[in-house]
Scaffold this motif. Structure first.
Motif, PDB file in Angstrom:
ATOM      1  N   GLY A  61     -14.592 -18.817 -14.233  1.00 29.75           N
ATOM      2  CA  GLY A  61     -15.513 -19.329 -15.240  1.00 29.75           C
ATOM      3  C   GLY A  61     -16.306 -18.247 -15.934  1.00 29.75           C
ATOM      4  O   GLY A  61     -17.251 -18.542 -16.657  1.00 29.75           O
ATOM      5  N   SER A  72      -0.554 -27.423 -19.689  1.00 30.30           N
ATOM      6  CA  SER A  72      -1.326 -28.605 -20.082  1.00 30.30           C
ATOM      7  C   SER A  72      -0.543 -29.878 -19.790  1.00 30.30           C
ATOM      8  O   SER A  72      -1.066 -30.842 -19.226  1.00 30.30           O
ATOM      9  N   ASN A 109      -5.531 -30.723 -20.745  1.00 27.86           N
ATOM     10  CA  ASN A 109      -5.375 -29.719 -21.800  1.00 27.86           C
ATOM     11  C   ASN A 109      -6.168 -28.450 -21.460  1.00 27.86           C
ATOM     12  O   ASN A 109      -7.391 -28.427 -21.536  1.00 27.86           O
ATOM     13  N   MET A 118      -5.772 -25.805 -23.133  1.00 29.16           N
ATOM     14  CA  MET A 118      -5.961 -25.166 -24.433  1.00 29.16           C
ATOM     15  C   MET A 118      -5.382 -23.757 -24.476  1.00 29.16           C
ATOM     16  O   MET A 118      -6.017 -22.833 -25.008  1.00 29.16           O
ATOM     17  N   SER A 171      -3.647 -21.039 -26.009  1.00 32.31           N
ATOM     18  CA  SER A 171      -3.497 -20.802 -27.441  1.00 32.31           C
ATOM     19  C   SER A 171      -2.752 -19.486 -27.642  1.00 32.31           C
ATOM     20  O   SER A 171      -3.291 -18.408 -27.417  1.00 32.31           O
ATOM     21  N   ARG A 213      -8.689 -22.089 -22.185  1.00 30.55           N
ATOM     22  CA  ARG A 213     -10.059 -22.499 -21.869  1.00 30.55           C
ATOM     23  C   ARG A 213     -10.232 -22.367 -20.354  1.00 30.55           C
ATOM     24  O   ARG A 213      -9.613 -23.096 -19.574  1.00 30.55           O
ATOM     25  N   ASP A 231     -12.588 -22.904 -17.921  1.00 27.97           N
ATOM     26  CA  ASP A 231     -13.019 -23.979 -17.019  1.00 27.97           C
ATOM     27  C   ASP A 231     -11.935 -25.046 -16.851  1.00 27.97           C
ATOM     28  O   ASP A 231     -11.713 -25.568 -15.759  1.00 27.97           O
ATOM     29  N   SER A 232     -11.260 -25.336 -17.969  1.00 26.83           N
ATOM     30  CA  SER A 232     -10.267 -26.409 -17.925  1.00 26.83           C
ATOM     31  C   SER A 232      -9.134 -26.077 -16.963  1.00 26.83           C
ATOM     32  O   SER A 232      -8.508 -26.981 -16.403  1.00 26.83           O
ATOM     33  N   TRP A 284     -10.450 -26.997 -13.561  1.00 29.81           N
ATOM     34  CA  TRP A 284     -10.576 -28.447 -13.452  1.00 29.81           C
ATOM     35  C   TRP A 284      -9.208 -29.120 -13.447  1.00 29.81           C
ATOM     36  O   TRP A 284      -8.980 -30.086 -12.719  1.00 29.81           O
ATOM     37  N   SER A 305     -13.512 -18.065 -29.846  1.00 28.60           N
ATOM     38  CA  SER A 305     -13.194 -19.317 -29.148  1.00 28.60           C
ATOM     39  C   SER A 305     -13.004 -20.436 -30.158  1.00 28.60           C
ATOM     40  O   SER A 305     -13.396 -20.320 -31.321  1.00 28.60           O
ATOM     41  N   ASP A 306     -12.408 -21.524 -29.699  1.00 27.98           N
ATOM     42  CA  ASP A 306     -12.231 -22.678 -30.576  1.00 27.98           C
ATOM     43  C   ASP A 306     -13.573 -23.211 -31.056  1.00 27.98           C
ATOM     44  O   ASP A 306     -13.674 -23.840 -32.097  1.00 27.98           O
ATOM     45  N   LYS A 307     -14.611 -22.931 -30.281  1.00 29.03           N
ATOM     46  CA  LYS A 307     -15.936 -23.391 -30.683  1.00 29.03           C
ATOM     47  C   LYS A 307     -16.510 -22.523 -31.806  1.00 29.03           C
ATOM     48  O   LYS A 307     -17.441 -22.917 -32.480  1.00 29.03           O
TER      49      LYS A 307
END
Lengths: 191, 416, 100, 991
Positions: free
Chosen positions: B73, B103, B109, B111, B113, B182, B184-185, B188, B287-289
């Motif tokens: 993380g 994914s 997902n 993510m 990329s 991503r 964290d994903s 998780w 990032s995507d954000k």
């Protein structure tokens, strides 16, 4: 064919030029290049220091970070067994002769006259300029007149010596000098 | 519940009240077939592959904090496999193969990329080193291509390729299928998928000891929640690996250093890829954000404090501003530190240990995230079969005794 | 940025002047050839890497240029003490006393 | 003056009108305004759109805790700064800013459709979808997500501004110039020592600036403030630093302070650096960072016009702006009453005070009654209405756990709220000070320090001004207490995580993190889905991860999570505070390290000559070296061919000054070198040189160089250019820590000597006239000899060495004579067609001779055996650094990569350096690679290409054919000896 191939024929050039940006009219400091000097790196074991000083007649300061100036030279104690001797350029042989008087133990004297160039920074703003790149506390209590030390100026190693309250003497390896000037210049323009 | 557009739609209509827990909080059983120590991406992934690929479902993952809270993380999520040596290239390419499709496999997902990772060359030596990588990668079937400065600029428009710079861009090595995910994903997704296969995930439960029988083989772990028996223990504890190995009486060739990263405030898309510059120590993507995600160098001293010094950040951002002068006005939003475990040759140790039943996955240094699925799969394989997979067979502890090091960093070498 | 007390200069100086030099008190074997491969590998590579009290070497690279030893807590990063090269490793009691 | 301006209030100067523009429209403000206060004075509440749902957002706070009102601050195209808080931007004439994250306009934003569809975008939705079909992620979904994400505009051009940095030391650093900080500074100033007082705002005073009716020691607060600041300003030992944010608190009381110098000035008045980073060590740090008011969480709490009560109070008292004409108040804390009364006393209608508590202090009730304000205790707000600005609110009575569904709708044009106060413990937490939970204020407060730091005032949970000031003074060693009317009630039930409602909580949008659009139901969803650590909840919902880093949202989020988890807050914990306190410009953090100051460029004393003579340079380590000297449109290939040929035929001159040099002095010098290098040194005669090979303790080649013996106890050691610092450090390490008994000292002399290498058959002829005191004949001064002598009358060290295979000399003269000597030799050399050459030819010539370059032909994994240099190992030596490692099983095993020469079958083909080698050509991928090409050149001298390569077991494969697979061809080559040119070394001895 080159009959004048003697000591007078080669021009000496410290190769460092202080830019205009460091001579802004209203600066609170003044930066100057120190002219040609003799410099020696002296290494003597701690146990032989006093004998060495006695034999050579060179007054070695024994506390790390202190300096001794006499008619022969300015001597900075950089480490318990390391001194930087700075003398007039014509005093090179004199220093060698003096150190040669010490015969009772091994030591090391290496000519580093051209390894360094030196600047002086003088004026009310001198300490602030040094702190542009040097992380030391330059308050007079922490860095009194007469103190010297090897330290860091951003990415360059320097030797910093304070001959007077508002004056600093900076020794730097010659190829690092333009870099130190660049940082000082950026800092000067920002004052 | 399977994640899908349909399930999202259905749950929206019911006010999202019926989503199940992604993973239950497990109470430790008395014993398991396998215990994994460390619930980062690597450890959770190993548990998942043990259950999904190797038929070992009686598995617990034990974590002293919260899952995914360590380096999983905290990293800058760069994924690539254009490594020089055959051993490393195979290892990381195995991971990239698994990233692609992760994914869908996890129904989560992550993510991934594939936006391409461009490594910049700043001097002749860099160019030579990158060419060597590119040739080796080509013959290993790993994609990696040379870009001229102009091509680099086309691929990454914010790049300043003027030749008058202190570190001019002399070209770059581009791996197109590399990218980011991503972080964290990933943790998780593995946690959820593993839990669905029966794996127990036990958080807030520090391991305090490793119990061994008269013959020296492992019997289980002592934890804050009591003794848990297992004949096989896989340690995947990143910066804390030395500590756990010490519990089993093993000294390891590891040191843990602080590593920092930072993000900017989010802005509209400006940076389409990942750029790395080893010469000036800067790693950047967006990032995507919309945040610029930037990796810094390690601090010089050993530390578990998960905090670093400001001058490391200063150097990193000076480098970023030098390569990308248009980012000088961007603002650092958040910076943080992690502890990375580094081996003498900066390659991982992944395999069996001198203690029977104890397996280890550590020493990933600053590059562990990209290996996550690969390391997880290979750790699971090694535990299940009690022998290393050919891909991780070279990454032994013994190499430090025999001298067969896998030193990617040394191979990048130094200037002459 | 840490301030480090150089035991030679007897001053606290910014970390920028220092270089970390790895774990302390790992003496080079007198006769390397007499060592087994395992023993040699241990000397070369095995490190304690503890959480907590760590004995480590630093060099005051941009200062007096001397190597020295330090006791530092790797969880808090705080220095407990520094001492010159060649001085004995401080005892647990000495360390505890300095920490209190 | 607009209807919202209250000219009798505030510290703004109503005589100084300022014209500014927002979203292209021009407005009037006053000197002293922030963008936020000026917009509010013009009745503008809608200033931005939220991150995810693109909901209309207004101004919520009055300081750096603002989460909504982010704008692009526009000082020209290359000076647009995104995501600036309208509440901290100081207005000047000609100020310009634009709203963000909307298209086509702030009022009509197409992406606001997200809000309608928000049911499909709960927390973590992206983990659950966008997975099918697989190829759509890269091509469709992710680009779409990226395009809608992001907040402010991306930069378009290089920032022309300058930034600065320095180091500072002080005895007392005080962060926060509110009442506690100023009291501390006054005491610290008296105590002596250097004092620095920083505050992020343009004006010092903190909360006092919003409290004109406060009295301190009998004086009105603003008078007391002015006097105190004047006193501090006059004190020589005090530095006041407004517009300076303490961004992070690091080890050993080291803090970063980011000072903003020009953003508050009109563009044409901005001189000097834009920002300055002060890197400060403080003996003691006093944190007086105050507290941040918490919003209340209820449906529609994000509508423009809904703001913190303290913000409305600040806008009125400090800026003279009424945030509305009919203002409703909703609170769970006493402090909002004072805000309401201040507004009411300024003739602003208070529509209602809704207090979710059933019991309220009698004084507050009486004061409300006195002003005729309708007070509804035991009530809640369940809805707000108004598209771009709040128009009405619905309030409902709360009976125990029940909310009366029969609501009452009240009109208003602003709603101010207070959910209590959160001490600002950010810096304290950066310093690793511990925290404890206080139930009475529902917040964490400082507990045990980790550094020499103390928190005073509101950031310590001490809210009374008098107590805060006394604590500040005491922290700085003072004992002054202050006479302050401090009886105003200050309690509040911050513990309610969300205002009670009768509505279905899974359907309403009650915002916790306003910027990131995180609602209470998102947090509950996260808990429902098994995210039970607060760090998980933060990451899953993104609460607290917006550009305000959760200043207003963290504790509300934490309490909602705690309640959903059924655990008390302290057991749920708290997310880590991460530096910086507020976003900090990259440029400031990069400081002075830009352009020429980014990194050192080391130049030799001869570099200027090379530059004047058109050299093309290459960086090598920190040095820049001349690579070649093209003439008249030559490319590198042509120049290299010419320079190399001229050197072999007659005379080349090369600047070798960058080579590292170490003087090793002392009676034990030879013994020390014996231990550091593989070669033996004891028997090397004075005046002779030897090639030295240095290994790391791991047995791999680390460095090499020629070492000359000047005297029994004095050696001149050379190293590689890049390796010099590493080699010296490596030597010092062994000398100081392993062998301190040796009488030997090391001195770096790299920079002392300029080194001019002369190679070629005419080298001796050239130098002979300039050298005094040395018989240069081969008998007297053979290959690998060294003399101290005079050259052109200057003390010099003359080496007869050769890295080219030709007769070669290296003249070392003190660096400041380097260029002059070079010019002298160059002039004299014209008769021999002397040719300056660069590193490229140096590489070619040495490769023709099979000399390795450490770092090119070795890569940190190559042993002396691998490099074919067993001859360099002193066989009789018992030990040297790296020796033991050479005996490890895998170092002596078969299959190691060994250095060989390669000759391509087609002599014109020059292999690529780094190209891989295979033994059999017809393999499929992955191929079995046996090595790689380390050096490869066209040899003009030999008329064919040459290469060096590391090949598995290569020493046993001489004569074998290997293959180099290139993308478009398979190149054949033969393994040969590494020496291509003059195998007997005859060229070294030409007369």
């Amino acid at each position: 064919m080159f009959s004048d191939a003697d000591s007078g024929s080669l021009k000496l050039d410290q190769g460092v030029h202080i830019g205009d940006c460091l001579r802004l009219p209203d600066q609170r400091f003044d930066l100057n290049l120190v002219d040609e000097r003799s410099r020696f790196c002296l290494r003597v074991r701690e146990t032989h220091v006093s004998a060495f000083a006695k034999a050579s007649g060179l007054a070695l300061p024994t506390q790390v970070g202190t300096t001794r100036q006499d008619e022969n030279a300015l001597i900075m104690c950089l480490s318990p067994d390391e001194w930087l001797i700075i003398a007039a350029s014509e005093s090179k042989d004199l220093i060698k002769r003096k150190t040669d008087q010490f015969k009772s133990a091994p030591f090391s004297l290496v000519d580093v006259s051209h390894r360094n160039v030196a600047f002086t920074l003088r004026g009310e703003g001198a300490a602030a300029m040094v702190n542009v790149g040097c992380p030391l506390d330059l308050d007079l209590k922490a860095f009194p007149v007469g103190k010297c030390t090897r330290t860091i100026f951003e990415r360059a190693e320097i030797i910093l010596y304070r001959p007077a309250e508002t004056e600093f003497h900076i020794e730097v390896w010659r190829s690092f000098a333009p870099y130190v000037l660049s940082v000082l210049s950026n800092g000067a323009q920002a004052q | 519940m399977r994640y899908s557009v349909r399930s999202l739609f259905a749950n929206a209509l019911s006010g999202h009240k019926n989503w199940p827990e992604q993973w239950p909080d497990a109470t430790p059983k008395k014993s398991y077939d396998v215990i994994i120590v460390g619930a980062g991406g690597h450890g959770l992934g190993a548990a998942y592959y043990l259950a999904s690929k190797y038929g070992v479902t009686n598995v617990a993952v034990i974590e002293k904090g919260w899952l995914g809270g360590g380096n999983t993380g905290r990293n800058t999520t760069i994924i690539r496999s254009n490594y020089l040596y055959d051993e490393s290239a195979r290892l990381y390419d195995h991971a990239v193969d698994l990233w692609d499709g992760l994914s869908q496999e996890l129904n989560y997902n992550v993510m991934f990329s594939k936006r391409g990772v461009l490594m910049l060359a700043h001097n002749v030596h860099d160019v030579q080193s990158f060419q060597r990588h590119i040739h080796a990668n080509r013959l290993n079937g790993v994609d990696n291509q040379w870009l001229t400065p102009e091509q680099s600029k086309e691929f990454c428009p914010p790049l300043d390729i003027s030749s008058q710079k202190r570190y001019p861009v002399m070209g770059g090595a581009l791996q197109k299928r590399a990218g980011v995910a991503r972080h964290d994903s990933v943790a998780w997704g593995y946690a959820r998928a593993a839990a669905q296969l029966g794996v127990d995930i036990i958080q807030n439960c520090a391991v305090t000891g490793i119990k061994r029988d008269a013959n020296g083989a492992v019997e289980g772990v002592e934890t804050e929640k009591g003794f848990i028996a297992a004949k096989k223990i896989g340690v995947s504890a990143a910066g804390n690996s030395s500590i756990i190995m010490n519990m089993a009486g093993l000294d390891f060739p590891l040191e843990s250093y602080p590593l920092q990263a930072l993000v900017s405030e989010p802005v509209k898309p400006i940076f389409p890829c990942v750029v790395m510059s080893n010469s000036v120590h800067a790693y950047i993507s967006q990032s995507d954000k919309g945040e610029l995600v930037i990796g810094a160098g390690t601090d010089q001293y050993l530390s578990y404090s998960q905090r670093g010094a400001l001058h490391i950040i200063e150097h990193t951002l000076a480098a970023i501003c030098e390569i990308f002068p248009i980012f000088k006005r961007m603002r650092m939003l958040r910076s943080w530190g992690g502890a990375v475990d580094v081996t003498p040759d900066r390659s991982c140790i992944l395999g069996k240990t001198p203690v029977q039943g104890l397996y280890v996955n550590c020493g990933w240094g600053t590059g562990g995230f990209k290996a996550t699925p690969g390391a997880a799969d290979l750790l699971a394989y090694t535990i299940a079969k009690d022998e290393p997979h050919p891909i991780n067979a070279p990454f032994t502890l013994e190499r430090f005794t025999t001298g067969r090091l896998i030193d990617e960093a040394a191979a990048a070498a130094v200037a002459h | 940025m840490m301030l480090i007390e150089c035991p030679v200069c007897k001053e606290k100086r910014p970390e920028l002047e220092f270089r970390y030099a790895g774990e302390a008190h790992i003496a080079r074997p007198e006769d390397p050839d007499a060592l087994s491969d395992q023993e040699w590998a241990k000397y070369l590579f095995i490190r304690s890497n503890p959480r907590g009290t760590h004995f480590e070497r630093w060099v005051h690279a941009h200062g007096c240029a001397k190597f020295f030893n330090a006791v530092r807590d790797t969880v808090t990063d705080k220095f407990v003490m520094t001492y010159k090269c060649g001085e004995a490793r401080p005892s647990p009691e000495q360390i505890a006393e300095r920490q209190s | 003056m607009s209807q919202y301006r209250r000219t009798k209030k505030g510290r703004v100067d109503s005589r100084q009108q300022i014209s500014f523009s927002f979203d292209g429209k021009t407005y009037q403000g006053l000197k002293g305004d922030t963008l936020a206060s000026a917009l509010l004075a013009n009745g503008v509440h809608l200033v931005g759109r939220s991150f995810k749902y693109h909901r209309p957002r207004g101004i919520m706070a009055a300081g750096s805790d603002e989460a909504n009102a982010l704008v692009a601050f526009d000082r020209g195209e290359a000076r647009v700064t995104p995501n600036m808080r309208a509440t901290t931007l100081e207005l000047y004439d000609g100020f310009k800013a634009q709203s963000q994250n909307n298209w086509p306009s702030l009022n009509f934003d197409v992406t606001a459709i997200n809000d309608r569809l928000s049911a499909f975008f709960p927390a973590g939705f992206y983990n659950k979808t966008f997975m099918w079909p697989k190829s759509f992620w890269d091509k469709v979904y992710e680009p779409a997500i990226r395009a809608t994400a992001g907040l402010g505009p991306a930069p378009k051009a290089a920032d022309p501004d300058k930034y600065d940095a320095n180091y500072t030391h002080c005895e007392t650093l005080i962060v926060g110039a509110g009442p506690a900080g100023i009291a501390a500074a006054r005491a610290a100033a008296k105590k002596g020592g250097r004092v620095i007082l920083v505050d992020e705002q343009g004006e010092l005073g903190g909360s006092l600036l919003s409290a004109p009716d406060q009295k301190i020691d009998g004086q009105p607060a603003w008078d007391w403030l002015a006097e105190s600041l004047a006193e501090l300003d006059a004190a020589e030992n005090v530095t006041l630093m407004p517009r300076t944010t303490a961004i992070g608190y690091y080890h050993d009381n080291f803090l970063g302070l980011a000072e903003r110098l020009t953003d508050h000035l009109p563009e044409d008045a901005a001189e000097g650096p834009r920002e300055r980073l002060h890197r400060v060590w403080a003996q003691e740090v006093i944190l007086a960072t105050g507290a941040i008011e918490r919003p209340l969480v209820f449906a529609g709490n994000d509508r423009p016009g809904v703001m913190l009560a303290s913000a409305a109070q600040t806008f009125l008292n400090r800026y003279g702006v009424a945030v509305g004409e009919k203002i409703a108040v909703v609170t769970g804390h006493d402090s909002a009453y004072k805000a309401a009364f201040d507004l009411s006393d300024a003739d602003i209608e208070i529509a209602v005070i809704v207090d979710c508590r059933a019991q309220v202090d009698q004084k507050l009730i009486a004061e409300a009654e006195k002003r005729g304000i309708s007070l509804r205790t035991g009530h809640t707000v369940t809805a707000t209405k108004g598209r771009h600005r709040v128009k009405s609110i619905t309030i409902n009575k709360v009976n125990g756990d029940q909310v009366d569904p029969a609501g009452e709708t009240l009109e208003c044009d602003a709603l101010i709220m207070s959910g209590g106060w959160t001490p600002s413990v950010h810096l304290w937490s950066h310093s690793k000070g511990s925290l404890q939970w206080r139930d009475d204020i529902a917040a964490y407060v400082p507990d045990k320090p980790n550094e020499n730091a103390i928190c005073v005032g509101a950031c310590n949970g001490d809210f009374g001004i008098g107590a805060a000031m006394a604590a500040g003074a005491k922290a700085a060693g003072g004992d002054h207490t202050f006479d302050v009317d401090d009886t105003w009630p200050w309690t509040g039930a911050g513990t309610l995580e969300i205002l009670p409602t009768h509505r279905d909580e899974s359907r309403i949008k009650a915002f916790v993190d306003f910027q990131n659009d995180v609602t209470a139901k998102d947090i509950r969803l996260a808990v429902r889905e098994g995210f039970k650590s607060i760090e998980h909840i933060k990451r899953y919902t993104t609460t607290g991860m917006a550009t305000d880093q959760g200043k207003t949202s963290n504790l509300n989020g934490l309490q909602i999570a705690a309640s959903a988890l059924g655990r008390p807050v302290p057991q749920v914990g708290l997310t880590t505070f991460r530096p910086p306190y507020t976003p900090t410009t990259y440029g400031a953090l990069a400081g002075n390290n830009g352009g020429a100051a980014f990194d050192v460029v080391r130049k030799t004393s001869i570099d200027g000559w090379a530059e004047e003579h058109g050299a093309v340079f290459e960086p090598v380590g920190l040095w820049r070296r001349a690579r070649y000297f093209p003439r008249d449109g030559e490319d590198m290939h042509q120049a290299v061919a010419r320079e190399g040929k001229a050197t072999r035929d007659s005379l080349g001159i090369f600047d070798a000054s960058t080579l590292g040099k170490i003087e090793v002095v002392g009676p034990d010098a030879a013994e020390f070198l014996n231990r550091m290098y593989t070669n033996p040194w004891t028997k090397l005669g004075v005046g002779r040189c030897r090639y030295g090979l240095m290994l790391g303790e791991d047995g791999y080649i680390m460095d090499d160089g020629v070492i000359g013996r000047l005297a029994d106890d004095r050696f001149h050691v050379t190293t590689t250019t890049g390796g010099a610092p590493r080699v010296l450090a490596h030597m010092e390490d062994y000398l100081q820590t392993e062998w301190p008994d040796l009488d030997v000292w090391l001195t770096s002399i790299t920079e002392q000597w300029a080194v001019i290498a002369l190679n070629g058959p005419n080298a001796r002829k050239l130098i002979e006239p300039f050298v005094e005191g040395v018989d240069l004949s081969s008998d007297a001064f053979p290959h690998m000899a060294v003399r101290e002598c005079k050259v052109c009358g200057i003390d010099a060290r003359l080496f007869r060495v050769s890295f080219s295979g030709e007769l070669g000399f290296e003249i070392n003269v003190p660096a400041h004579y380097g260029r002059a000597l070079w010019e002298t030799l160059y002039a004299a050399g014209q008769q021999y067609d002397i040719t300056p050459y660069g590193t490229e030819v140096m590489h070619v010539l040495r490769a023709e001779k099979g000399f390795i370059i450490v770092g090119q032909d070795t890569d940190g994994t190559v042993t002396p055996y691998d490099a074919g240099m067993s001859w360099a190992i002193g066989k009789k030596k018992k030990d040297f650094v790296g020796k033991r490692s050479l005996a490890r099983p895998d170092i002596v095993a078969e299959g190691r990569k060994q250095l060989v020469g390669l000759m391509t079958k087609n002599p014109k083909t020059v292999l690529e350096e780094g190209a891989q080698i295979v033994m059999t050509p017809n393999q499929s991928i992955p191929m079995e690679m046996v090595g790689h090409v380390t050096s490869s050149y066209w040899s003009e001298t030999l008329g064919h290409s040459i290469a060096l390569a590391l090949v598995a077991d290569g020493h046993d494969l001489k004569g074998q054919t290997i293959y180099v697979p290139m993308p478009d061809e398979m190149i054949e080559a033969e393994i040969v000896d590494t020496i291509f040119y003059d195998k007997q070394g005859e060229q070294l001895n030409v007369f």
